[in-house]
Design a protein around this motif. Structure first.
Motif, PDB file in Angstrom:
ATOM      1  N   ILE A 146      -4.341   3.396  -6.408  1.00 19.55           N
ATOM      2  CA  ILE A 146      -3.380   2.322  -6.124  1.00 19.55           C
ATOM      3  C   ILE A 146      -3.891   0.976  -6.652  1.00 19.55           C
ATOM      4  CG2 ILE A 146      -2.251   0.999  -4.301  1.00 19.55           C
ATOM      5  CD1 ILE A 146      -1.980   3.554  -2.708  1.00 19.55           C
ATOM      6  N   ALA A 147      -5.104   0.574  -6.235  1.00 20.71           N
ATOM      7  CA  ALA A 147      -5.644  -0.722  -6.672  1.00 20.71           C
ATOM      8  C   ALA A 147      -6.293  -0.637  -8.052  1.00 20.71           C
ATOM      9  CB  ALA A 147      -6.657  -1.240  -5.655  1.00 20.71           C
ATOM     10  N   GLN A 167      -9.412  -0.394  -8.778  1.00 26.35           N
ATOM     11  CA  GLN A 167     -10.635  -1.178  -8.840  1.00 26.35           C
ATOM     12  C   GLN A 167     -11.344  -1.067  -7.488  1.00 26.35           C
ATOM     13  OE1 GLN A 167      -9.782  -5.362  -9.314  1.00 26.35           O
ATOM     14  NE2 GLN A 167      -8.000  -5.269  -7.970  1.00 26.35           N
ATOM     15  N   GLU A 168     -12.546  -1.611  -7.414  1.00 20.14           N
ATOM     16  CA  GLU A 168     -13.321  -1.564  -6.183  1.00 20.14           C
ATOM     17  C   GLU A 168     -12.781  -2.508  -5.117  1.00 20.14           C
ATOM     18  OE1 GLU A 168     -16.258   0.487  -5.560  1.00 20.14           O
ATOM     19  OE2 GLU A 168     -15.142   1.447  -7.185  1.00 20.14           O
ATOM     20  N   MET A 169     -11.945  -3.470  -5.546  1.00 22.75           N
ATOM     21  CA  MET A 169     -11.331  -4.419  -4.625  1.00 22.75           C
ATOM     22  C   MET A 169      -9.889  -4.000  -4.358  1.00 22.75           C
ATOM     23  SD  MET A 169     -12.186  -7.312  -3.012  1.00 22.75           S
ATOM     24  CE  MET A 169     -13.365  -8.177  -4.060  1.00 22.75           C
ATOM     25  N   PHE A 170      -9.508  -4.002  -3.079  1.00 22.47           N
ATOM     26  CA  PHE A 170      -8.173  -3.537  -2.690  1.00 22.47           C
ATOM     27  C   PHE A 170      -7.471  -4.627  -1.890  1.00 22.47           C
ATOM     28  CE2 PHE A 170      -5.722  -1.702   0.876  1.00 22.47           C
ATOM     29  CZ  PHE A 170      -4.712  -1.070   0.172  1.00 22.47           C
ATOM     30  N   HIS A 171      -6.221  -4.943  -2.271  1.00 27.39           N
ATOM     31  CA  HIS A 171      -5.406  -5.931  -1.567  1.00 27.39           C
ATOM     32  C   HIS A 171      -4.241  -5.198  -0.902  1.00 27.39           C
ATOM     33  CE1 HIS A 171      -2.857  -9.426  -0.756  1.00 27.39           C
ATOM     34  NE2 HIS A 171      -3.904 -10.211  -1.021  1.00 27.39           N
ATOM     35  N   GLU A 226       2.452  -1.873  -1.519  1.00 30.70           N
ATOM     36  CA  GLU A 226       3.892  -2.008  -1.726  1.00 30.70           C
ATOM     37  C   GLU A 226       4.229  -2.104  -3.212  1.00 30.70           C
ATOM     38  OE1 GLU A 226       7.693  -4.622  -0.083  1.00 30.70           O
ATOM     39  OE2 GLU A 226       5.640  -5.137   0.528  1.00 30.70           O
ATOM     40  N   ARG A 227       3.406  -2.839  -3.979  1.00 31.22           N
ATOM     41  CA  ARG A 227       3.671  -2.946  -5.417  1.00 31.22           C
ATOM     42  C   ARG A 227       3.621  -1.570  -6.080  1.00 31.22           C
ATOM     43  NH1 ARG A 227       0.723  -8.016  -5.181  1.00 31.22           N
ATOM     44  NH2 ARG A 227      -1.231  -6.878  -5.541  1.00 31.22           N
ATOM     45  N   TYR A 228       2.689  -0.750  -5.643  1.00 32.52           N
ATOM     46  CA  TYR A 228       2.563   0.601  -6.187  1.00 32.52           C
ATOM     47  C   TYR A 228       3.787   1.454  -5.831  1.00 32.52           C
ATOM     48  CZ  TYR A 228       0.576   5.278  -6.974  1.00 32.52           C
ATOM     49  OH  TYR A 228       0.343   6.560  -7.390  1.00 32.52           O
ATOM     50  N   ALA A 229       4.201   1.382  -4.556  1.00 31.28           N
ATOM     51  CA  ALA A 229       5.302   2.246  -4.085  1.00 31.28           C
ATOM     52  C   ALA A 229       6.658   1.794  -4.600  1.00 31.28           C
ATOM     53  CB  ALA A 229       5.307   2.279  -2.557  1.00 31.28           C
ATOM     54  N   GLU A 230       6.774   0.538  -5.026  1.00 34.43           N
ATOM     55  CA  GLU A 230       8.052   0.056  -5.554  1.00 34.43           C
ATOM     56  C   GLU A 230       8.415   0.733  -6.869  1.00 34.43           C
ATOM     57  OE1 GLU A 230       7.524  -4.123  -5.868  1.00 34.43           O
ATOM     58  OE2 GLU A 230       8.312  -4.547  -3.846  1.00 34.43           O
ATOM     59  N   GLU A 278       6.755   9.761  -5.995  1.00 33.28           N
ATOM     60  CA  GLU A 278       6.473  11.171  -5.717  1.00 33.28           C
ATOM     61  C   GLU A 278       4.967  11.380  -5.548  1.00 33.28           C
ATOM     62  OE1 GLU A 278       6.877  15.104  -4.886  1.00 33.28           O
ATOM     63  OE2 GLU A 278       8.422  13.549  -4.963  1.00 33.28           O
ATOM     64  N   LYS A 279       4.158  10.715  -6.374  1.00 37.96           N
ATOM     65  CA  LYS A 279       2.698  10.816  -6.249  1.00 37.96           C
ATOM     66  C   LYS A 279       2.238  10.281  -4.897  1.00 37.96           C
ATOM     67  CE  LYS A 279       1.723   8.618 -10.082  1.00 37.96           C
ATOM     68  NZ  LYS A 279       0.896   7.997 -11.161  1.00 37.96           N
ATOM     69  N   TYR A 280       2.871   9.204  -4.435  1.00 36.97           N
ATOM     70  CA  TYR A 280       2.517   8.635  -3.128  1.00 36.97           C
ATOM     71  C   TYR A 280       2.767   9.661  -2.015  1.00 36.97           C
ATOM     72  CZ  TYR A 280       2.266   5.250   0.725  1.00 36.97           C
ATOM     73  OH  TYR A 280       1.926   4.592   1.876  1.00 36.97           O
ATOM     74  N   ARG A 281       3.937  10.287  -2.051  1.00 39.64           N
ATOM     75  CA  ARG A 281       4.262  11.284  -1.013  1.00 39.64           C
ATOM     76  C   ARG A 281       3.300  12.464  -1.070  1.00 39.64           C
ATOM     77  NH1 ARG A 281       9.591  10.053  -2.708  1.00 39.64           N
ATOM     78  NH2 ARG A 281       9.660  11.942  -3.974  1.00 39.64           N
ATOM     79  N   GLN A 282       2.976  12.905  -2.291  1.00 39.62           N
ATOM     80  CA  GLN A 282       2.076  14.043  -2.427  1.00 39.62           C
ATOM     81  C   GLN A 282       0.676  13.710  -1.917  1.00 39.62           C
ATOM     82  OE1 GLN A 282       2.300  15.153  -6.565  1.00 39.62           O
ATOM     83  NE2 GLN A 282       4.241  16.245  -6.325  1.00 39.62           N
TER      84      GLN A 282
END
Length: 544
Positions: A344-345, A347-351, A356-360, A366-370
């Motif tokens: 999702i991020a 990188q080693e840093m996660f915000h 939400e940006r990823y899931a939009e 589909e990858k998120y649900r899996q």
């Protein structure tokens, strides 16, 4: 569970379209009058009184002639006014539209070669309805009138028409059936001297009366045997049900006693209330255990914060996190880190807004649900490795055997009219099946964990616990959905010892993002692609 309910509703709609969308009606009264003619024809007049609720277009009548007979000259009327009829095979549609009213419709037709003529007698052996009939006749009467006054050689009915015969002095035979449920047979049979039908075609030049009388005796003997069997099963019912009831009670008492013994030992081992379980089990596995195998979206929030609490993830700010140690104890923890930081991020840093940006993005949903499903399955794999339940093999085998033995009586009791004992056997069958499948009593270890976590499902008692137990308690409460972070504001001030407040603030930001991601992926998933009578005769009634 939601998928199961949706599938169940879909199957119900597909299998029962006519029952769900059919016209709402009852057939309050039906009078069938059959006049026998000397040439072997039978002129029939049927009077049907329908009570409709809502709009309707008319009624239907299925007329299935027996072999070698035909039905002709079908017409209908209401108060002497002819009604339109359409024929589809043996189904006749009689058009008479309206709404919320009671209508009485007369149906007329002729049965060609309806009489079977032999050397000594002529018989009218007919099925005006059969088991394929889908409507209940609330009050059905069938009257058979000979060409002239005559002696009746034989008159009887089968199934629903049995023991409903009345014979008048002039030879008219009336079958007063009363209520006839749908899906029932009810053939009638009436025999007169053959001399009454001089112009009818001869079916056979052999005598038939002895056979008709013998059949009547066989029907009577069968009815008597059935009545005797019904009485016997009524006597046997208590003796069959009582032993199974005692077995069921014994299993229930065994379960209660076993739980009582386990709880006594749990109370003995517990040093007191007010601490989080120190068993070797991850927080998500505990949530799975006490939440009936279900992990909601809130479990992601508490699981991520649990890694912060353990030191695997470092908090940079209220919305930023960094991986500090990927060497976790459980595989699902490593998967969660890889999923959030590497996928999702990236990188080693996660915000937190990265979720939400990823899931939009539609390509990620589909990858998120899996990934979420895979994470939950890995948590389940950990949970299943713990010994938290008794095997309980003996009582479950006894219950399974009880279900197998009880099952035949669920069929036999109603077959012989013993509906009270049928209901009792159904209850026992259900108990045995549920017990054999679901009876998995917690052992001492499982019950101890459950009792330790039980206070966390309601209230804030954990705030009085030791400092090291407060954060896990809060995260557990968040994970199982007992604390709504989106609706509960964080405290404005707190003491230096209240470490849990930091996690409450962090949880609110995380939960908001996970909740938004769930909405995006849920919307994506929901919009994605994804004649039984004698000789073949019979019939029935309906409406449209």
């Amino acid at each position: 569970m939601k998928n199961f309910i949706s599938l169940f509703l879909l199957i119900t709609l597909l299998l029962l379209p006519t029952r769900v969308f059919a016209v709402d009606f009852t057939i309050d009264e039906t009078d069938i009058h059959a006049s026998l003619k000397t040439n072997g024809q039978v002129e029939v007049k049927e009077t049907h009184r329908y009570k409709f609720e809502g709009e309707f277009n008319g009624i239907t009548r299925t007329l299935i002639p027996k072999e070698k007979a035909t039905i002709t000259d079908v017409h209908a009327a209401e108060n002497g006014t002819d009604l339109k009829i359409e024929k589809e095979d043996e189904l006749y549609k009689i058009y008479r539209g309206g709404s919320d009213e009671t209508v009485t419709i007369d149906l007329f037709y002729t049965i060609e070669d309806g009489m079977e003529v032999y050397e000594d007698i002529a018989q009218f052996y007919w099925s005006f309805f059969d088991k394929n009939n889908e409507s209940t006749y609330e009050d059905l009467t069938i009257t058979i009138k000979p060409p002239q006054s005559a002696d009746v050689k034989a008159a009887y009915g089968y199934d629903e028409a049995y023991d409903t015969v009345t014979i008048s002095d002039n030879g008219t035979v009336t079958f007063k059936l009363g209520e006839v449920p749908n899906g029932k047979n009810g053939d009638i049979r009436v025999a007169y001297p053959a001399s009454l039908f001089p112009n009818a075609a001869v079916t056979s030049f052999e005598p038939m009366l002895d056979e008709v009388i013998a059949e009547k005796q066989a029907v009577d003997e069968e009815a008597a045997a059935r009545a005797e069997a019904t009485a016997q099963w009524g006597i046997l019912g208590p003796y069959i049900i009582l032993p199974f009831t005692l077995v069921a009670l014994g299993l229930a008492v065994h379960g209660l006693r076993k739980r009582k013994e386990t709880m006594r030992e749990v109370r003995r081992q517990r040093s007191g209330s007010g601490r989080f379980p120190n068993e070797k089990m991850s927080l998500p596995a505990m949530m799975t255990f006490t939440n009936y195998g279900h992990l909601p979206t809130t479990a992601l929030t508490s699981s991520l914060l649990d890694l912060v609490h353990k030191g695997n993830i470092e908090q940079i700010s209220e919305k930023e996190f960094r991986v500090s140690n990927r060497d976790t104890v459980y595989a699902h923890e490593r998967l969660l880190i890889d999923w959030l930081f590497d996928e999702i991020a990236q990188q080693e840093m996660f915000h937190v807004d990265d979720i939400e940006r990823y899931a939009e993005k539609e390509e990620n949903q589909e990858k998120y649900r899996q990934r979420f499903a895979t994470w939950k399955e890995m948590v389940n794999q950990e949970y299943r490795q713990y010994d938290l339940y008794e095997t309980a093999a003996t009582p479950r085998w006894i219950s399974g055997f009880g279900a197998v033995v009880t099952l035949p009586f669920v069929v036999l009791f109603p077959f012989y009219g013993q509906f009270i004992w049928m209901a009792a056997s159904i209850v026992l069958l259900g108990f045995f099946i549920i017990y054999s499948i679901a009876y998995r009593p917690l052992n001492i270890k499982g019950q101890k964990i459950k009792q330790d976590l039980q206070p966390l499902k309601n209230g804030d008692h954990w705030k009085t616990w030791a400092k090291e137990d407060q954060v896990p308690a809060l995260l557990y409460q968040i994970g199982i959905g007992k604390r709504d972070l989106l609706a509960t504001p964080a405290p404005l001030h707190t003491s230096n010892n209240d470490d849990w407040v930091i996690f409450l603030i962090l949880g609110a930001s995380l939960q908001n993002s996970f909740h938004s991601a769930e909405q995006h992926t849920s919307v994506s998933a929901s919009t994605g692609s994804g004649g039984a009578g004698v000789g073949g005769g019979g019939g029935g009634s309906g409406a449209f």
